[in-house]
Motif scaffolding. Structure first.
Motif, short mmCIF file in Angstrom:
data_model
loop_
_atom_site.label_atom_id
_atom_site.label_comp_id
_atom_site.label_asym_id
_atom_site.label_seq_id
_atom_site.Cartn_x
_atom_site.Cartn_y
_atom_site.Cartn_z
N SER A 224 0.83 -1.21 0.00
CA SER A 224 0.00 0.00 0.00
C SER A 224 0.86 1.26 0.00
O SER A 224 0.51 2.26 -0.63
CB SER A 224 -0.92 0.00 1.22
OG SER A 224 -1.84 -1.07 1.17
N THR A 225 1.98 1.19 0.70
CA THR A 225 2.91 2.33 0.69
C THR A 225 3.51 2.51 -0.70
O THR A 225 3.61 3.64 -1.20
CB THR A 225 4.02 2.10 1.73
OG1 THR A 225 3.43 1.94 3.02
CG2 THR A 225 4.98 3.28 1.75
N PHE A 226 3.89 1.42 -1.34
CA PHE A 226 4.42 1.49 -2.71
C PHE A 226 3.42 2.14 -3.66
O PHE A 226 3.80 2.87 -4.58
CB PHE A 226 4.75 0.08 -3.23
CG PHE A 226 5.97 -0.55 -2.63
CD1 PHE A 226 6.81 0.14 -1.77
CD2 PHE A 226 6.29 -1.86 -2.93
CE1 PHE A 226 7.93 -0.45 -1.22
CE2 PHE A 226 7.42 -2.46 -2.40
CZ PHE A 226 8.24 -1.76 -1.54
N LEU A 227 2.12 1.89 -3.43
CA LEU A 227 1.08 2.37 -4.34
C LEU A 227 0.54 3.75 -3.95
O LEU A 227 -0.38 4.25 -4.61
CB LEU A 227 -0.07 1.36 -4.38
CG LEU A 227 0.29 -0.03 -4.90
CD1 LEU A 227 -0.92 -0.95 -4.80
CD2 LEU A 227 0.80 0.03 -6.33
N GLY A 228 1.09 4.34 -2.92
CA GLY A 228 0.62 5.65 -2.49
C GLY A 228 -0.70 5.61 -1.74
O GLY A 228 -1.37 6.64 -1.59
N LEU A 229 -1.07 4.42 -1.23
CA LEU A 229 -2.31 4.27 -0.49
C LEU A 229 -2.10 4.41 1.02
O LEU A 229 -3.06 4.43 1.78
CB LEU A 229 -2.93 2.90 -0.77
CG LEU A 229 -3.35 2.62 -2.21
CD1 LEU A 229 -3.69 1.15 -2.39
CD2 LEU A 229 -4.55 3.49 -2.59
N ASN A 230 -0.85 4.47 1.43
CA ASN A 230 -0.54 4.50 2.86
C ASN A 230 0.66 5.41 3.09
O ASN A 230 1.66 5.34 2.37
CB ASN A 230 -0.22 3.09 3.37
CG ASN A 230 0.26 3.09 4.80
OD1 ASN A 230 -0.46 3.51 5.70
ND2 ASN A 230 1.49 2.64 5.02
N ASP A 231 0.56 6.25 4.11
CA ASP A 231 1.70 7.07 4.48
C ASP A 231 2.00 6.98 5.97
O ASP A 231 2.75 7.78 6.52
CB ASP A 231 1.47 8.54 4.08
CG ASP A 231 0.21 9.13 4.69
OD1 ASP A 231 -0.42 8.46 5.53
OD2 ASP A 231 -0.15 10.25 4.31
N ARG A 232 1.41 5.99 6.63
CA ARG A 232 1.65 5.78 8.05
C ARG A 232 2.74 4.73 8.25
O ARG A 232 2.78 3.73 7.54
CB ARG A 232 0.37 5.34 8.77
CG ARG A 232 -0.70 6.43 8.84
CD ARG A 232 -1.94 5.92 9.57
NE ARG A 232 -1.64 5.51 10.94
CZ ARG A 232 -1.57 6.34 11.98
NH1 ARG A 232 -1.77 7.63 11.80
NH2 ARG A 232 -1.31 5.88 13.18
N LYS A 233 3.60 4.95 9.24
CA LYS A 233 4.71 4.02 9.48
C LYS A 233 4.26 2.76 10.20
O LYS A 233 4.88 1.71 10.04
CB LYS A 233 5.81 4.74 10.29
CG LYS A 233 6.51 5.84 9.52
CD LYS A 233 7.63 6.45 10.33
CE LYS A 233 8.37 7.53 9.53
NZ LYS A 233 9.47 8.14 10.31
N SER A 234 3.22 2.87 11.00
CA SER A 234 2.76 1.73 11.78
C SER A 234 1.55 1.07 11.14
O SER A 234 0.65 1.75 10.65
CB SER A 234 2.40 2.17 13.20
OG SER A 234 3.51 2.72 13.86
N ALA A 235 1.54 -0.25 11.17
CA ALA A 235 0.38 -1.00 10.69
C ALA A 235 -0.61 -1.13 11.85
O ALA A 235 -0.63 -2.14 12.56
CB ALA A 235 0.80 -2.37 10.18
N ASP A 236 -1.42 -0.10 12.07
CA ASP A 236 -2.36 -0.09 13.17
C ASP A 236 -3.78 0.11 12.64
O ASP A 236 -4.01 0.12 11.43
CB ASP A 236 -1.98 0.99 14.19
CG ASP A 236 -1.84 2.38 13.56
OD1 ASP A 236 -2.34 2.59 12.42
OD2 ASP A 236 -1.23 3.27 14.19
N TRP A 237 -4.73 0.29 13.57
CA TRP A 237 -6.13 0.42 13.16
C TRP A 237 -6.35 1.67 12.30
O TRP A 237 -7.11 1.65 11.34
CB TRP A 237 -7.04 0.45 14.38
CG TRP A 237 -8.50 0.47 14.04
CD1 TRP A 237 -9.35 1.54 14.14
CD2 TRP A 237 -9.27 -0.60 13.51
NE1 TRP A 237 -10.60 1.19 13.71
CE2 TRP A 237 -10.60 -0.12 13.33
CE3 TRP A 237 -8.99 -1.92 13.19
CZ2 TRP A 237 -11.62 -0.92 12.82
CZ3 TRP A 237 -10.02 -2.73 12.69
CH2 TRP A 237 -11.30 -2.21 12.51
N LYS A 238 -5.66 2.75 12.63
CA LYS A 238 -5.80 3.97 11.86
C LYS A 238 -5.31 3.77 10.42
O LYS A 238 -5.93 4.25 9.47
CB LYS A 238 -5.04 5.11 12.53
CG LYS A 238 -5.68 5.61 13.81
CD LYS A 238 -4.90 6.79 14.40
CE LYS A 238 -5.57 7.30 15.67
NZ LYS A 238 -4.79 8.43 16.27
#
Length: 294
Positions: A224-238
């Motif tokens: 998801s980070t590779f695809l620009g879908l995620n910018d959070r460092k932690s894999a959490d509920w948020k």
């Protein structure tokens, strides 16, 4: 040396590529995946139980999860539902005495089986217990999942009190949004039970698939980070909710439809942390990835 990233060029193109990937990867590519254990059974109540066990222990290498949980299901006979309706904890202690899955041992498994047995005896099925705790008015599945997990662990207060160590072991297996974690394994279980399309089972038709939250593990978090879908460092509920919201742009009625396909890229080592040119060059997502081909 830090890798250079590039912005995703076109969100419409990303949606097209995700749809193409989801269409390409089918149930024939399921192994190794804990879901293959659920497909052993034809009866919904057996599938619900096998699914909860497979999801609860779905941490570590997928092939080891399939082996260890598969062995437990084999020892339960042809019907997990029938086994748990006639369940005796003392017999289970002997039957599963050599069980071990990483840091969970036989007493943890038996404690979980005691609670599943309580659920099917008291409420008829795991699905019915979830129905009792489901609220369609909730923004997403989080609050319903939290109530379901609490009900299952506490068993209506009718079972002997858990030691702190055993409660901690069960809380790890039955993850809840209450602790802020991504709840990957319980969200995975809900995906299997709720989604109407293969490879999922669509058993819980009272749940709206639009309410599901993406099961975020290390593979999904990274890709998801590779695809620009995620910018959070932690894999959490948020982060799980944020990734789901971005995927809902492409499919608001079924945002987690992309989970199986994306996770396969990680499980099959086609999109790893150590990226390989031969994989990147043939990846369907290469032109929407934030990292150029190596």
């Amino acid at each position: 040396m830090r890798l250079r990233t590039r912005p995703v060029r076109d969100s419409n193109l990303l949606g097209e590529r995700l749809d193409a990937l989801a269409a390409k990867i089918d149930i024939g590519m399921i192994a190794p995946d804990p879901l293959q254990l659920v497909h052993r059974y034809d009866q919904p109540r057996d599938q619900e139980i096998a699914g909860l066990l497979a999801a609860a222990f779905a941490y570590g290498r997928a092939d080891i999860v399939v082996r260890n949980v598969g062995n437990v299901l084999d020892r339960m006979g042809s019907s997990p539902d029938e086994y748990l309706r006639a369940f005796e904890a003392r017999d289970a202690g002997r039957r599963f005495r050599d069980f071990a899955h990483r840091f969970h041992k036989a007493p943890d498994l038996v404690a979980l089986l005691v609670r599943i047995s309580w659920a099917v005896r008291t409420h008829g099925s795991l699905g019915e217990l979830f129905r009792m705790n489901y609220r369609g008015t909730d923004e997403d599945i989080g609050h319903s999942l939290q109530r379901f997990v609490a009900a299952l662990i506490d068993a209506g207060g009718l079972l002997p009190k858990l030691t702190p160590a055993r409660r901690a072991a069960l809380s790890y297996l039955l993850t809840s949004p209450a602790d802020g974690s991504a709840c990957k394994r319980m969200n995975l279980y809900l995906r299997w039970m709720v989604r109407r399309e293969s490879p999922d089972l669509g058993l819980w038709t009272f749940v709206d698939p639009a309410k599901l939250v993406m099961p975020v593990d290390t593979h999904i978090h990274r890709i998801s980070t590779f695809l620009g879908l995620n910018d959070r460092k932690s894999a959490d509920w948020k982060s799980a909710r944020a990734i789901t919201a971005k995927l809902a742009v492409f499919n608001p009625a079924d945002p987690v439809r992309y989970d199986f396909a994306l996770c396969r890229l990680g499980i099959l080592d086609l999109c790893s942390r150590k990226r390989r040119k031969e994989n990147c060059e043939v990846c369907l997502l290469r032109d929407v990835c934030r990292f150029p081909v190596v």
